[in-house]
Design a protein around this motif. Structure first.
Motif, mmCIF file in Angstrom:
data_model
loop_
_atom_site.group_PDB
_atom_site.id
_atom_site.type_symbol
_atom_site.label_atom_id
_atom_site.label_comp_id
_atom_site.label_asym_id
_atom_site.label_seq_id
_atom_site.Cartn_x
_atom_site.Cartn_y
_atom_site.Cartn_z
ATOM 1 N N VAL A 446 0.855 -1.184 0.000
ATOM 2 C CA VAL A 446 0.000 0.000 0.000
ATOM 3 C C VAL A 446 0.892 1.236 0.000
ATOM 4 O O VAL A 446 2.055 1.187 0.401
ATOM 5 C CB VAL A 446 -0.947 0.016 1.217
ATOM 6 C CG1 VAL A 446 -1.930 -1.132 1.145
ATOM 7 C CG2 VAL A 446 -0.171 -0.032 2.530
ATOM 8 N N ASN A 468 -6.766 2.924 -0.623
ATOM 9 C CA ASN A 468 -5.507 3.216 -1.286
ATOM 10 C C ASN A 468 -5.719 3.386 -2.787
ATOM 11 O O ASN A 468 -6.551 2.695 -3.385
ATOM 12 C CB ASN A 468 -4.510 2.079 -1.032
ATOM 13 C CG ASN A 468 -3.911 2.135 0.348
ATOM 14 O OD1 ASN A 468 -3.011 2.922 0.611
ATOM 15 N ND2 ASN A 468 -4.425 1.303 1.250
ATOM 16 N N PRO A 471 -3.976 -0.427 -4.316
ATOM 17 C CA PRO A 471 -3.554 -1.505 -3.414
ATOM 18 C C PRO A 471 -3.152 -2.748 -4.195
ATOM 19 O O PRO A 471 -3.780 -3.088 -5.208
ATOM 20 C CB PRO A 471 -4.803 -1.760 -2.559
ATOM 21 C CG PRO A 471 -5.942 -1.317 -3.428
ATOM 22 C CD PRO A 471 -5.421 -0.172 -4.246
#
Length: 559
Positions: A446, A468, A471
């Protein structure tokens, strides 16, 4: 009339400070550019003759009995600004609103001198902050960022000295724990903060802002420290001039900046556990980017959750990939060639609470995950079947055997998540349950938010992970464990667990440890990783606490 006069005096004082800083900067530019342009040879020679030699010239031999003194700001840490570490305290120890207010103060901080800037950051960061929350941040969040920002050259000199002193104008509470626990510093002196009860007031104590050169003279008296390390600034020149040997940390050329970066293998203490949501060093620009991304990130996380819960596997992978989720799958599905009537037991490394979900989606088939307890929100969000266990070894073994007879099962024998490249000790219960065991090496990456926490709200872990921008999940399905290496082949359950742990560590390039969930929570949360669930008896009578207390692990509150 008194209040307007106070405002006028305050405005006059602020204008004076701003103008003084402006005139000082202008004078500095005139000196550096105007005068030296007329005397280029003098300018060149002046820039090449620092008052003290660079710290890279300091020898490391025979310093075991010497005393070294330096600052953490600008010396031990490569960052010249301490704003990111105040932001970490504001965000992780305070709230997102406190962090946003600190970010808004950046334009105002830019025109202030060092002392006023430090006072303003202290007030915004610490006003109303609980002592307990600050202790958690100091123990579980800051060490990771300090280690990544250590100056290798300065640390090597510090480590060579027998007696290590740190004098800093920064709040002592922000740096003392790290310096003593990780760098074995004997004495830490810094600015003391005012407290009332269990809270910080945001003000500096009556002793005022810590002045290094004065404090060093008072602390050491006539006995001069052997080595002093500082920056080329005037205040640090006064500070290190009181030492027998003095060295300065010179600003590095960007091309050679990597030479001072501390590699992980040289960390003074392995970084296995850390907490907090932020996965980046929150400089002003990086923090601004995070707040600008936040509204879109929340909507994106909700969309990704919807896709994972309600849509078929292939469509979920397609839309998830289009939304930025990156899944890398290696290996093949071993259950396709299985001739066993029972299901396959997938043994996974534990990186986030979504490990079983991503494995099920990647393999394109339903899996069952076992857990000891499940929050209502996690149960609602889980797109795969979850089964609760009782913590009774015999009953849990029978339940898992039954589940294996119905289909494939996934377990995470570490019992808790770990962010760093280490594997915790494996529980051996899974080795007693099946002959067909498939190790799965899972890893995540991440860039903005961590999807795990030890002291925060665990029900938000999947949300933070999916917030995120991109990710990443890496899933490596290893070959089945040969029968001769299982319990059915004569191996003990502990031997099987240790073998699979080493096999997964090799596949990921990780290091095996004997650390457990208890070790993690003792370090990060100050407890043994348990919560107390008090339940009233159906008859409604009062009983003693020990008769109604049922303990479940914090990590078990997962899908």
């Amino acid at each position: 009339m008194v209040f307007p006069m106070v405002l006028l005096k305050l405005a006059d004082w602020l204008v004076y400070k701003i103008l003084a800083n402006s005139y000082y900067r202008a004078a500095t530019k005139v000196r550096n550019h105007g005068f030296f342009q007329r005397n280029p040879s003098f300018r060149s020679s002046a820039s090449q003759l620092p008052l003290y030699p660079s710290v890279t010239k300091c020898t490391l031999d025979n310093r075991g009995s010497q005393t070294l003194v330096c600052d953490i700001h600008g010396c031990l840490l490569r960052s010249k600004s301490f704003f990111p570490f105040f932001m970490l305290v504001a965000f992780e120890g305070g709230s997102i609103f406190r962090a946003f207010f600190l970010l808004l103060s950046c334009p105002f901080l830019w025109v202030l001198d060092f002392e006023l800037k430090l006072r303003v950051m202290i007030f915004i960061t610490f006003c109303g902050l609980k002592l307990k929350d600050m202790d958690n941040v100091t123990r579980a969040v800051l060490p990771k960022f300090y280690l990544e920002d250590l100056n290798l050259h300065v640390y090597e000199v510090l480590a060579s000295a027998g007696n290590r002193l740190i004098f800093t104008s920064l709040p002592r509470v922000m740096v003392e724990g790290f310096l003593k626990d990780y760098l074995s510093v004997q004495t830490v002196k810094g600015t003391e903060l005012h407290t009332r009860g269990q809270y910080y007031t945001g003000l500096i104590s009556s002793s005022g802002l810590f002045v290094k050169h004065k404090a060093l003279k008072e602390f050491c008296g006539e006995k001069m420290p052997d080595v002093g390390i500082g920056t080329p600034t005037l205040h640090d020149q006064l500070f290190i001039s009181q030492c027998k040997e003095a060295y300065v940390v010179i600003k590095e050329d960007p091309k050679s900046r990597t030479n001072s970066v501390m590699p992980r293998e040289k960390y003074p203490k392995p970084l296995v556990f850390h907490d907090g949501r932020l996965a980046f060093l929150p400089t002003p620009l990086a923090t601004l980017a995070m707040f600008m991304w936040l509204p879109l990130g929340i909507l994106l996380a909700i969309f990704r959750l919807f896709v994972g819960i309600f849509l078929p596997y292939k469509l979920a992978i397609l839309l998830g990939t289009l939304s930025g989720v990156r899944i890398r799958v290696k290996g093949h599905n071993p259950s396709e060639n299985s001739q066993n009537a029972k299901g396959v037991l997938y043994v996974c490394t534990h990186r986030t609470l979504l490990d079983p979900v991503f494995l099920s989606t990647s393999l394109g088939k339903p899996l069952t995950a076992v857990t000891y307890s499940l929050s209502k929100m996690s149960e609602f969000l889980s797109p795969i079947r979850t089964v609760r266990l009782t913590r009774n070894r015999e009953q849990d073994g029978e339940a898992m055997q039954k589940l294996l007879s119905e289909g494939d099962l996934v377990v995470c024998p570490e019992g808790t998540t770990c962010r760093e490249p280490y594997l915790l000790r494996f529980s051996s219960l899974f080795a007693e349950l099946a002959d067909e065991i498939v190790p799965v090496a899972m890893n995540t990456n991440v860039t903005m938010f961590y999807g795990t926490t030890a002291s925060g709200l665990k029900c938000l872990d999947p949300i933070f992970f999916l917030m995120n921008p991109m990710p990443r999940y890496s899933i490596h399905v290893l070959p089945k464990v040969p029968k001769e290496l299982t319990v059915a082949g004569g191996k003990s359950s502990h031997e099987v667990a240790n073998h699979i742990q080493r096999q997964l560590a090799d596949a990921l390039g990780f290091e095996c440890t004997t650390l457990t969930r208890r070790d993690k929570y003792l370090m990060l949360a100050g407890n043994e990783g348990v919560v107390q669930d008090r339940r009233k008896k159906s008859c409604g009578t009062k009983v003693q606490k020990q008769n109604v207390a049922e303990f479940t692990t914090l990590e078990d509150l997962q899908p």
